[in-house]
Motif scaffolding. Structure first.
Motif, PDB file in Angstrom:
ATOM      1  N   SER A  20      41.873  42.055  30.659  1.00 22.27           N
ATOM      2  CA  SER A  20      41.974  41.183  32.010  1.00 22.27           C
ATOM      3  C   SER A  20      41.904  42.408  33.367  1.00 22.27           C
ATOM      4  O   SER A  20      42.061  43.608  32.710  1.00 22.27           O
ATOM      5  CB  SER A  20      43.230  40.486  32.114  1.00 22.27           C
ATOM      6  OG  SER A  20      43.398  39.478  31.266  1.00 22.27           O
ATOM      7  N   LYS A  22      42.703  42.186  37.303  1.00 24.92           N
ATOM      8  CA  LYS A  22      43.160  41.588  38.595  1.00 24.92           C
ATOM      9  C   LYS A  22      42.573  42.337  39.641  1.00 24.92           C
ATOM     10  O   LYS A  22      42.918  43.521  39.858  1.00 24.92           O
ATOM     11  CB  LYS A  22      44.603  41.439  38.595  1.00 24.92           C
ATOM     12  CG  LYS A  22      45.090  40.632  39.658  1.00 24.92           C
ATOM     13  CD  LYS A  22      46.350  40.239  39.519  1.00 24.92           C
ATOM     14  CE  LYS A  22      46.979  39.436  40.642  1.00 24.92           C
ATOM     15  NZ  LYS A  22      46.368  38.248  40.874  1.00 24.92           N
ATOM     16  N   SER A  24      42.306  43.070  43.945  1.00 22.59           N
ATOM     17  CA  SER A  24      43.051  42.700  45.207  1.00 22.59           C
ATOM     18  C   SER A  24      42.178  43.404  46.362  1.00 22.59           C
ATOM     19  O   SER A  24      41.561  44.433  46.100  1.00 22.59           O
ATOM     20  CB  SER A  24      44.484  43.016  45.122  1.00 22.59           C
ATOM     21  OG  SER A  24      44.537  44.463  44.829  1.00 22.59           O
ATOM     22  N   ASP A  71      38.632  33.863  36.867  1.00 20.08           N
ATOM     23  CA  ASP A  71      39.295  32.864  37.439  1.00 20.08           C
ATOM     24  C   ASP A  71      39.636  33.247  39.024  1.00 20.08           C
ATOM     25  O   ASP A  71      40.448  34.037  39.334  1.00 20.08           O
ATOM     26  CB  ASP A  71      40.659  32.864  36.755  1.00 20.08           C
ATOM     27  CG  ASP A  71      41.655  31.537  36.940  1.00 20.08           C
ATOM     28  OD1 ASP A  71      41.504  31.177  38.246  1.00 20.08           O
ATOM     29  OD2 ASP A  71      42.597  31.503  36.407  1.00 20.08           O
ATOM     30  N   ASN A  72      38.969  32.623  39.795  1.00 17.50           N
ATOM     31  CA  ASN A  72      38.954  32.837  41.108  1.00 17.50           C
ATOM     32  C   ASN A  72      40.421  32.621  41.799  1.00 17.50           C
ATOM     33  O   ASN A  72      40.799  33.088  42.632  1.00 17.50           O
ATOM     34  CB  ASN A  72      37.823  32.012  41.825  1.00 17.50           C
ATOM     35  CG  ASN A  72      36.524  32.341  41.356  1.00 17.50           C
ATOM     36  OD1 ASN A  72      36.330  33.677  41.297  1.00 17.50           O
ATOM     37  ND2 ASN A  72      35.565  31.798  41.837  1.00 17.50           N
ATOM     38  N   ALA A  73      40.977  31.582  41.179  1.00 15.17           N
ATOM     39  CA  ALA A  73      42.340  31.466  41.802  1.00 15.17           C
ATOM     40  C   ALA A  73      43.324  32.405  41.379  1.00 15.17           C
ATOM     41  O   ALA A  73      44.261  32.631  42.182  1.00 15.17           O
ATOM     42  CB  ALA A  73      42.917  30.123  40.932  1.00 15.17           C
ATOM     43  N   ARG A  74      42.897  33.089  40.368  1.00 17.03           N
ATOM     44  CA  ARG A  74      43.986  34.379  40.001  1.00 17.03           C
ATOM     45  C   ARG A  74      43.324  35.786  40.353  1.00 17.03           C
ATOM     46  O   ARG A  74      43.864  36.768  40.062  1.00 17.03           O
ATOM     47  CB  ARG A  74      44.218  34.312  38.435  1.00 17.03           C
ATOM     48  CG  ARG A  74      45.361  33.025  38.109  1.00 17.03           C
ATOM     49  CD  ARG A  74      45.537  33.146  36.341  1.00 17.03           C
ATOM     50  NE  ARG A  74      46.618  32.409  36.255  1.00 17.03           N
ATOM     51  CZ  ARG A  74      46.227  31.053  35.972  1.00 17.03           C
ATOM     52  NH1 ARG A  74      45.181  30.496  36.086  1.00 17.03           N
ATOM     53  NH2 ARG A  74      47.419  30.107  35.654  1.00 17.03           N
ATOM     54  N   ASN A  75      42.036  35.630  40.939  1.00 12.39           N
ATOM     55  CA  ASN A  75      41.371  36.819  41.191  1.00 12.39           C
ATOM     56  C   ASN A  75      41.437  38.098  40.087  1.00 12.39           C
ATOM     57  O   ASN A  75      41.536  38.992  40.103  1.00 12.39           O
ATOM     58  CB  ASN A  75      42.194  37.709  42.445  1.00 12.39           C
ATOM     59  CG  ASN A  75      42.185  37.183  43.818  1.00 12.39           C
ATOM     60  OD1 ASN A  75      41.624  36.122  43.963  1.00 12.39           O
ATOM     61  ND2 ASN A  75      42.403  37.560  44.805  1.00 12.39           N
ATOM     62  N   THR A  76      40.895  37.251  38.834  1.00  8.73           N
ATOM     63  CA  THR A  76      41.118  38.039  37.749  1.00  8.73           C
ATOM     64  C   THR A  76      39.596  37.657  36.851  1.00  8.73           C
ATOM     65  O   THR A  76      39.146  36.361  36.855  1.00  8.73           O
ATOM     66  CB  THR A  76      42.069  37.513  36.932  1.00  8.73           C
ATOM     67  OG1 THR A  76      43.404  37.908  37.599  1.00  8.73           O
ATOM     68  CG2 THR A  76      42.152  38.369  35.343  1.00  8.73           C
ATOM     69  N   TYR A  78      38.023  38.282  33.048  1.00  7.16           N
ATOM     70  CA  TYR A  78      38.343  38.421  31.615  1.00  7.16           C
ATOM     71  C   TYR A  78      37.179  39.054  30.793  1.00  7.16           C
ATOM     72  O   TYR A  78      35.969  38.792  31.119  1.00  7.16           O
ATOM     73  CB  TYR A  78      38.669  37.248  31.050  1.00  7.16           C
ATOM     74  CG  TYR A  78      40.083  36.714  31.907  1.00  7.16           C
ATOM     75  CD1 TYR A  78      39.767  35.945  32.686  1.00  7.16           C
ATOM     76  CD2 TYR A  78      41.183  37.176  31.587  1.00  7.16           C
ATOM     77  CE1 TYR A  78      40.956  35.075  33.443  1.00  7.16           C
ATOM     78  CE2 TYR A  78      42.285  36.701  32.324  1.00  7.16           C
ATOM     79  CZ  TYR A  78      42.225  35.700  33.167  1.00  7.16           C
ATOM     80  OH  TYR A  78      43.275  34.998  33.996  1.00  7.16           O
TER      81      TYR A  78
END
Length: 114
Positions: A20, A22, A24, A71-76, A78
């Motif tokens: 993963s 993430k 920011s 996953d754009n909602a989690r800024n992640t 994989y």
């Protein structure tokens, strides 16, 4: 931009891991993301990319075994790695180009034993 990768570890050949990363400090959903890896004594190589729209590309050696997703909602982003081989042993980095500046995470070590 900060990129925090996780999920590496020691696994036997044939096993699986999911990395993963993430992000920011950037508008994640509009940016392409990529995973690279660097094995000891080797140059850093591109493993997989994913566009903002979700289009993916892979280096030949991982096609059919690795899957990049986001996953754009989690800024992640994989990297699902299946059927791992000893040759996949490396430090894996996520990266992105935000406003002309290439940013790299610290990397996460994947070790595949035979």
């Amino acid at each position: 931009v900060q990129l925090q990768a996780s999920g590496g570890g020691l696994v036997r050949a044939g096993g699986s891991l999911r990395l993963s990363c993430k992000a920011s400090g950037m508008n994640f959903r509009i940016n392409a993301m990529a995973w690279y890896r660097q094995a000891p004594g080797n140059q850093r190589e591109l493993v997989a990319t994913i566009s903002s729209a979700g289009s993916t590309n892979y280096t030949n050696s991982v096609k059919g075994r690795f899957t990049i997703s986001r996953d754009n909602a989690r800024n992640t982003v994989y990297l699902q790695m299946n059927s791992l081989k000893p040759d996949d042993t490396a430090v894996y980095y996520c990266t992105t180009d935000w406003r002309g500046v290439q940013s790299w995470g610290r990397g996460t070590l994947v070790t595949v034993s035979s």
